[in-house]
Design a protein around this motif. Sequence first.
Motif, PDB file in Angstrom:
ATOM      1  N   GLN A  85       0.820  -1.218   0.000  1.00 43.01           N
ATOM      2  CA  GLN A  85       0.000   0.000   0.000  1.00 43.01           C
ATOM      3  C   GLN A  85       0.855   1.269   0.000  1.00 43.01           C
ATOM      4  OE1 GLN A  85      -0.729  -2.218   3.512  1.00 43.01           O
ATOM      5  NE2 GLN A  85      -2.579  -1.027   3.727  1.00 43.01           N
ATOM      6  N   GLY A 144       5.024   8.527   9.252  1.00 43.57           N
ATOM      7  CA  GLY A 144       4.499   7.180   9.072  1.00 43.57           C
ATOM      8  C   GLY A 144       3.412   6.773  10.053  1.00 43.57           C
ATOM      9  N   GLY A 145       2.625   5.788   9.605  1.00 47.48           N
ATOM     10  CA  GLY A 145       1.520   5.293  10.413  1.00 47.48           C
ATOM     11  C   GLY A 145       1.996   4.622  11.694  1.00 47.48           C
ATOM     12  N   SER A 146       3.151   3.955  11.627  1.00 44.90           N
ATOM     13  CA  SER A 146       3.655   3.268  12.815  1.00 44.90           C
ATOM     14  C   SER A 146       3.965   4.295  13.908  1.00 44.90           C
ATOM     15  CB  SER A 146       4.926   2.472  12.492  1.00 44.90           C
ATOM     16  OG  SER A 146       4.682   1.599  11.437  1.00 44.90           O
ATOM     17  N   HIS A 177      -2.734  -3.866  12.314  1.00 40.11           N
ATOM     18  CA  HIS A 177      -1.364  -3.817  11.792  1.00 40.11           C
ATOM     19  C   HIS A 177      -0.380  -4.078  12.927  1.00 40.11           C
ATOM     20  CE1 HIS A 177       2.328  -1.776  10.239  1.00 40.11           C
ATOM     21  NE2 HIS A 177       1.965  -2.444   9.172  1.00 40.11           N
ATOM     22  N   SER A 179       2.147  -2.706  13.862  1.00 34.93           N
ATOM     23  CA  SER A 179       2.641  -1.516  14.581  1.00 34.93           C
ATOM     24  C   SER A 179       1.778  -1.205  15.813  1.00 34.93           C
ATOM     25  CB  SER A 179       2.687  -0.297  13.660  1.00 34.93           C
ATOM     26  OG  SER A 179       1.390   0.079  13.250  1.00 34.93           O
ATOM     27  N   THR A 231      -4.935  -4.008   7.342  1.00 35.53           N
ATOM     28  CA  THR A 231      -3.905  -4.095   6.306  1.00 35.53           C
ATOM     29  C   THR A 231      -4.119  -5.317   5.415  1.00 35.53           C
ATOM     30  OG1 THR A 231      -2.387  -3.167   7.918  1.00 35.53           O
ATOM     31  CG2 THR A 231      -1.399  -4.158   5.962  1.00 35.53           C
ATOM     32  N   ALA A 258      -4.572   4.416   8.828  1.00 32.35           N
ATOM     33  CA  ALA A 258      -3.401   4.647   7.970  1.00 32.35           C
ATOM     34  C   ALA A 258      -3.759   4.441   6.498  1.00 32.35           C
ATOM     35  CB  ALA A 258      -2.258   3.719   8.385  1.00 32.35           C
ATOM     36  N   ASP A 285      -2.433   7.898   6.572  1.00 34.99           N
ATOM     37  CA  ASP A 285      -1.201   8.046   5.784  1.00 34.99           C
ATOM     38  C   ASP A 285      -1.480   8.732   4.452  1.00 34.99           C
ATOM     39  OD1 ASP A 285       0.288   6.774   7.692  1.00 34.99           O
ATOM     40  OD2 ASP A 285       0.615   4.934   6.558  1.00 34.99           O
ATOM     41  N   HIS A 287       0.893   8.854   2.337  1.00 34.23           N
ATOM     42  CA  HIS A 287       1.727   8.127   1.376  1.00 34.23           C
ATOM     43  C   HIS A 287       1.107   6.790   0.973  1.00 34.23           C
ATOM     44  CE1 HIS A 287       3.173   6.918   5.407  1.00 34.23           C
ATOM     45  NE2 HIS A 287       3.266   5.724   4.874  1.00 34.23           N
ATOM     46  N   LYS A 288      -0.059   6.471   1.538  1.00 33.87           N
ATOM     47  CA  LYS A 288      -0.728   5.246   1.092  1.00 33.87           C
ATOM     48  C   LYS A 288      -1.768   5.596   0.027  1.00 33.87           C
ATOM     49  CE  LYS A 288      -0.048   2.003   4.869  1.00 33.87           C
ATOM     50  NZ  LYS A 288       1.074   2.671   5.543  1.00 33.87           N
ATOM     51  N   LEU A 295       7.676   9.559   3.734  1.00 31.69           N
ATOM     52  CA  LEU A 295       6.568   9.246   4.632  1.00 31.69           C
ATOM     53  C   LEU A 295       5.765  10.505   4.922  1.00 31.69           C
ATOM     54  CD1 LEU A 295       8.590   7.138   7.234  1.00 31.69           C
ATOM     55  CD2 LEU A 295       6.704   6.293   5.892  1.00 31.69           C
TER      56      LEU A 295
HETATM   57  C1  LIG Z   1      -3.462  -0.251   8.832  1.00 25.98           C
HETATM   58  C2  LIG Z   1      -2.025   0.156   8.887  1.00 25.98           C
HETATM   59  N1  LIG Z   1      -1.555   0.787   9.978  1.00 25.98           N
HETATM   60  C3  LIG Z   1      -0.281   1.183  10.086  1.00 25.98           C
HETATM   61  C4  LIG Z   1       0.633   0.921   9.085  1.00 25.98           C
HETATM   62  C5  LIG Z   1       2.045   1.368   9.221  1.00 25.98           C
HETATM   63  O1  LIG Z   1       2.218   2.522   8.476  1.00 25.98           O
HETATM   64  P1  LIG Z   1       3.682   3.006   8.016  1.00 25.98           P
HETATM   65  O2  LIG Z   1       4.172   1.983   7.059  1.00 25.98           O
HETATM   66  O3  LIG Z   1       3.398   4.330   7.383  1.00 25.98           O
HETATM   67  O4  LIG Z   1       4.524   3.112   9.243  1.00 25.98           O
HETATM   68  C6  LIG Z   1       0.190   0.239   7.934  1.00 25.98           C
HETATM   69  C7  LIG Z   1       1.147  -0.071   6.840  1.00 25.98           C
HETATM   70  O5  LIG Z   1       0.914  -0.876   5.989  1.00 25.98           O
HETATM   71  C8  LIG Z   1      -1.165  -0.140   7.834  1.00 25.98           C
HETATM   72  O6  LIG Z   1      -1.645  -0.777   6.765  1.00 25.98           O
END
Ligand SMILES: Cc1ncc(COP(=O)(O)O)c(C=O)c1O
Length: 474
Positions: A85, A144-146, A177, A179, A231, A258, A285, A287-288, A295
Amino acid sequence: MSQLLKQVFDPAFFHEQGEEMLDILTRHLKEVPERPRVFTPVDPDEEYSFWRAHWDHPDASFGTLVNLLIERSIHLHHPHYIGHQVSPAAPTAALGGFLSDFLNNGMGIYEMGAPASVIESIIIEWVSEKVGYGSQRGGFLTSGGSLANLTGLLVARTAKRRPDRKPAGILVSAESHYSVDRSVRILDMIPIPVPVTATLRMDPTRLEESYLAAEREGIQVIGLVGNACTTATGTYDDLPALADFCEKNDLWFHIDGAHGAAVIFTEKYRHLVNGLERADSLCMDFHKMLMIPALCTALVFKRPLDSYRTYIQDAQYLFENSGEEWFNVAKRSVECTKYMMSVKIFLLRQQFGDQVFEEFVRTLYDLGHQLAAMVKEEPHLQLGQEAQSNIICFRFVEPGMDDLELDRLNQDIRKALIQQGNFYIVQTKIRSRQFLRCTVMNPFTSTDDLTVLLHEVVRIGRQLTTSSISISKS
Ligand SMILES: Cc1ncc(COP(=O)(O)O)c(C=O)c1O
């Protein structure tokens, strides 16, 4: 100053390199859809040797290196990139990245990047409005999402943890996810799993039992993370039901949006995130699903002051001192020196308007639904889940084969497909079984491309089963 350093910053030299790179990238953008391969898989050791040789003998020209870097990278602008993604970067947004890199304003503090800081704030107001929080500055952009999930849960812990030294717990779905689980553990809290329904949503009817079991074990449950969407399968949780539970039990409600919170830009798919505005915090996100180079993630809070709780127990203190300092983002974000990510969103949005995000998300989600419908039509394919987003999972099935054989077969199908290099898709597990996973990320991916992909999967599947049957017979 040395001649060498003079050349590094020489405007004429910069112009020459810049023009060359722009020409190469323009050609790439024009030609990439016609290329037979979306990428050329290379063994990591072989790739290492290739670049090591260049490192040791740095005699290739700038243009040669740029071309090699492009050539050997996976092409996200190729319509057959249907894998992870990550957005094909909108060229205008990529130019924003170039500008950000060049200016390099480490905008954690306002003085070190006034335009980027203020534009970031405007973007947060815009996102908050679309979420349903009303236009406000309760949030920031982060890497980033994490990191956004980690920061959101850090704030949750600050806001809700009681000082009685009981371990704190967060209700999470097995489909979240990684994270989320990782953030909970980093923050020295305990992830409390909530079972999912047959459709892979966090099961609202099982919340009470997970919550009570954790409390019985001496864990103070302080929050819950909902998915919008997951995800693996692009599934949206029942956000209103989760919000009801959080309100009833005074829990922090964080939504990991995200991937799928981007539907706030569309009329057609907005219903998937009904209840989003009831979350205490959420991330999305850019960037997704929003064409911005990585990011770039928005983390927004329902109550603006909560965004100041990242490091400060009592955010009210800031308010009293009228010291919120919305313009000094480093007070709230984990990052100190911060990338000027707002510039990329800003340039794209100013050029094409909000509409561009609506069209991007809607087009990809429509394609996801079309792909799922096509899978249903093909007797050799089994759909993993009903389509909600642009993430679609399916697997090749052959009568007479058991689940383990099918798992192996689908892994082999992906391997063979990837080896050909003409499509890039990934894989996932659904209810412990192996599935092929597609995320339609490129609006130039056509239904014809998807038809070819499915034919190819079936062709490889049949070829592999035929050869394994003839091997076992001989
Ligand atoms: C639902 C979800 N949350 C968090 C993340 C993590 O995001 P990032 O890769 O921007 O750290 C992802 C990444 O695929 C995701 O799909």
